[in-house]
Write a protein that holds these residues in place. Sequence first.
Motif, PDB file in Angstrom:
ATOM      1  N   GLY A 109       0.817  -1.202   0.000  1.00  0.00           N
ATOM      2  CA  GLY A 109       0.000   0.000   0.000  1.00  0.00           C
ATOM      3  C   GLY A 109       0.851   1.252   0.000  1.00  0.00           C
ATOM      4  N   GLN A 110       1.884   1.238   0.854  1.00  0.00           N
ATOM      5  CA  GLN A 110       2.770   2.398   0.923  1.00  0.00           C
ATOM      6  C   GLN A 110       3.480   2.619  -0.397  1.00  0.00           C
ATOM      7  N   ALA A 111       4.000   1.528  -0.947  1.00  0.00           N
ATOM      8  CA  ALA A 111       4.752   1.644  -2.200  1.00  0.00           C
ATOM      9  C   ALA A 111       3.858   2.226  -3.288  1.00  0.00           C
ATOM     10  N   SER A 112       2.610   1.777  -3.329  1.00  0.00           N
ATOM     11  CA  SER A 112       1.735   2.241  -4.409  1.00  0.00           C
ATOM     12  C   SER A 112       1.380   3.711  -4.206  1.00  0.00           C
ATOM     13  N   SER A 113       1.149   4.127  -2.940  1.00  0.00           N
ATOM     14  CA  SER A 113       0.802   5.543  -2.760  1.00  0.00           C
ATOM     15  C   SER A 113       2.022   6.421  -3.030  1.00  0.00           C
ATOM     16  N   ARG A 114       3.221   5.890  -2.702  1.00  0.00           N
ATOM     17  CA  ARG A 114       4.434   6.673  -3.001  1.00  0.00           C
ATOM     18  C   ARG A 114       4.565   6.890  -4.508  1.00  0.00           C
ATOM     19  N   ARG A 115       4.327   5.801  -5.241  1.00  0.00           N
ATOM     20  CA  ARG A 115       4.421   5.925  -6.706  1.00  0.00           C
ATOM     21  C   ARG A 115       3.378   6.895  -7.238  1.00  0.00           C
ATOM     22  N   ILE A 117       1.981   9.418  -5.689  1.00  0.00           N
ATOM     23  CA  ILE A 117       2.328  10.799  -5.366  1.00  0.00           C
ATOM     24  C   ILE A 117       3.417  11.305  -6.307  1.00  0.00           C
ATOM     25  N   ALA A 118       4.363  10.398  -6.590  1.00  0.00           N
ATOM     26  CA  ALA A 118       5.441  10.782  -7.499  1.00  0.00           C
ATOM     27  C   ALA A 118       4.882  11.143  -8.880  1.00  0.00           C
ATOM     28  N   ARG A 119       3.772  10.521  -9.243  1.00  0.00           N
ATOM     29  CA  ARG A 119       3.158  10.841 -10.530  1.00  0.00           C
ATOM     30  C   ARG A 119       2.159  11.984 -10.412  1.00  0.00           C
ATOM     31  N   GLY A 120       2.079  12.575  -9.239  1.00  0.00           N
ATOM     32  CA  GLY A 120       1.186  13.713  -9.049  1.00  0.00           C
ATOM     33  C   GLY A 120      -0.266  13.341  -8.947  1.00  0.00           C
ATOM     34  N   LEU A 121      -0.531  12.135  -8.414  1.00  0.00           N
ATOM     35  CA  LEU A 121      -1.910  11.689  -8.258  1.00  0.00           C
ATOM     36  C   LEU A 121      -2.239  11.618  -6.767  1.00  0.00           C
ATOM     37  N   PRO A 122      -3.500  11.641  -6.437  1.00  0.00           N
ATOM     38  CA  PRO A 122      -3.832  11.410  -5.029  1.00  0.00           C
ATOM     39  C   PRO A 122      -3.398  10.010  -4.607  1.00  0.00           C
ATOM     40  N   PRO A 123      -2.981   9.854  -3.357  1.00  0.00           N
ATOM     41  CA  PRO A 123      -2.367   8.585  -2.937  1.00  0.00           C
ATOM     42  C   PRO A 123      -3.278   7.372  -3.038  1.00  0.00           C
ATOM     43  N   GLU A 124      -4.582   7.590  -2.940  1.00  0.00           N
ATOM     44  CA  GLU A 124      -5.471   6.423  -3.026  1.00  0.00           C
ATOM     45  C   GLU A 124      -6.037   6.302  -4.434  1.00  0.00           C
ATOM     46  N   ARG A 125      -6.331   5.090  -4.786  1.00  0.00           N
ATOM     47  CA  ARG A 125      -6.923   4.834  -6.085  1.00  0.00           C
ATOM     48  C   ARG A 125      -8.356   5.354  -6.102  1.00  0.00           C
ATOM     49  N   GLN A 126      -8.685   6.121  -7.132  1.00  0.00           N
ATOM     50  CA  GLN A 126     -10.034   6.680  -7.207  1.00  0.00           C
ATOM     51  C   GLN A 126     -10.978   5.659  -7.833  1.00  0.00           C
ATOM     52  N   PRO A 127     -12.241   5.757  -7.488  1.00  0.00           N
ATOM     53  CA  PRO A 127     -13.191   4.832  -8.131  1.00  0.00           C
ATOM     54  C   PRO A 127     -13.270   5.090  -9.633  1.00  0.00           C
ATOM     55  N   GLY A 128     -13.351   4.018 -10.373  1.00  0.00           N
ATOM     56  CA  GLY A 128     -13.437   4.156 -11.823  1.00  0.00           C
ATOM     57  C   GLY A 128     -12.084   4.295 -12.477  1.00  0.00           C
ATOM     58  N   GLU A 129     -11.043   4.235 -11.672  1.00  0.00           N
ATOM     59  CA  GLU A 129      -9.703   4.368 -12.221  1.00  0.00           C
ATOM     60  C   GLU A 129      -9.132   2.972 -12.458  1.00  0.00           C
ATOM     61  N   GLY A 130      -8.097   2.904 -13.238  1.00  0.00           N
ATOM     62  CA  GLY A 130      -7.507   1.596 -13.474  1.00  0.00           C
ATOM     63  C   GLY A 130      -7.411   1.324 -14.951  1.00  0.00           C
TER      64      GLY A 130
END
Lengths: 150, 101
Positions: A109-115, A117-130
């Motif tokens: 979870g941490q690794a994914s939120s770090r990535r 943030i590095a891409r300038g996205l909110p740390p959590e996955r938004q609904p409908g994203e993917g």
Amino acid sequence: MSGKYELVYIVSPDATDDQVSDLHTQVDGIVRRMGGRIEKTDNWGRRRLAYDIGRHKEGTYVLEVIDGSGDLMKEIDRRLKVFDLVIRHLVVRVDEDQDVIERRRAKRGQASSRRRIARGLPPERQPGEGQRGEPDDDRDDRFDMAEDLR
Amino acid sequence: MNGRRTFGGGGGRGRAGQNQQQGKDGQPRRPMFRRRKVCKFCADKIDDINYKDTRLLLPFVPERAKILPRRISGTCAMHQRKLRTAIMRARQLALIPFTAE
């Protein structure tokens, strides 16, 4: 020394519901007497056995999650061997594995939120994203031939 | 080709006439297209291989109820190890057969 254990026992299909709950009370009694605690009980009900145990083809499965010492589990194991009504049982220690699993989840979870943030996205996955709509039921079709094995 | 397969490029000796029409012996094998195998548990991020989850385990014990080897399923070493313990536990509880009837 205390740990978390899972106990699954299979009760003979001839047993009545009363006998099954009586068995649970007995287990509970042992657990209490030896300073443990039953965290969760789950009766899976009657299931077909994958192979015959003795003359039985079915059995009632009961799962108990128990907090307690190793001596307690040893005692339960010994007692369950004696009951004729219990045709099979299994004790598994789960706390250590669960710790590992939790740690791995947290790390991912941490690794994914770090990535993110590095891409300038909110740390959590938004609904409908993917990338693509992932089906809820992701049964794997790689080993189709095995799946009709009931 | 006359339906016979030769092993090793240097062959042909003592098999006079059989493989001669094929011209070159050391011809490169036609590349086999195989799907790249990935560990199901890594790909789907399944951390917990639980003995109670028959739905998860059953695809790994096909037909004869033997554990599917890594070379076929592509499971990574760590997950194959966990899978193995889970299957063995599930077998004790008669959730999964030891053998096929």
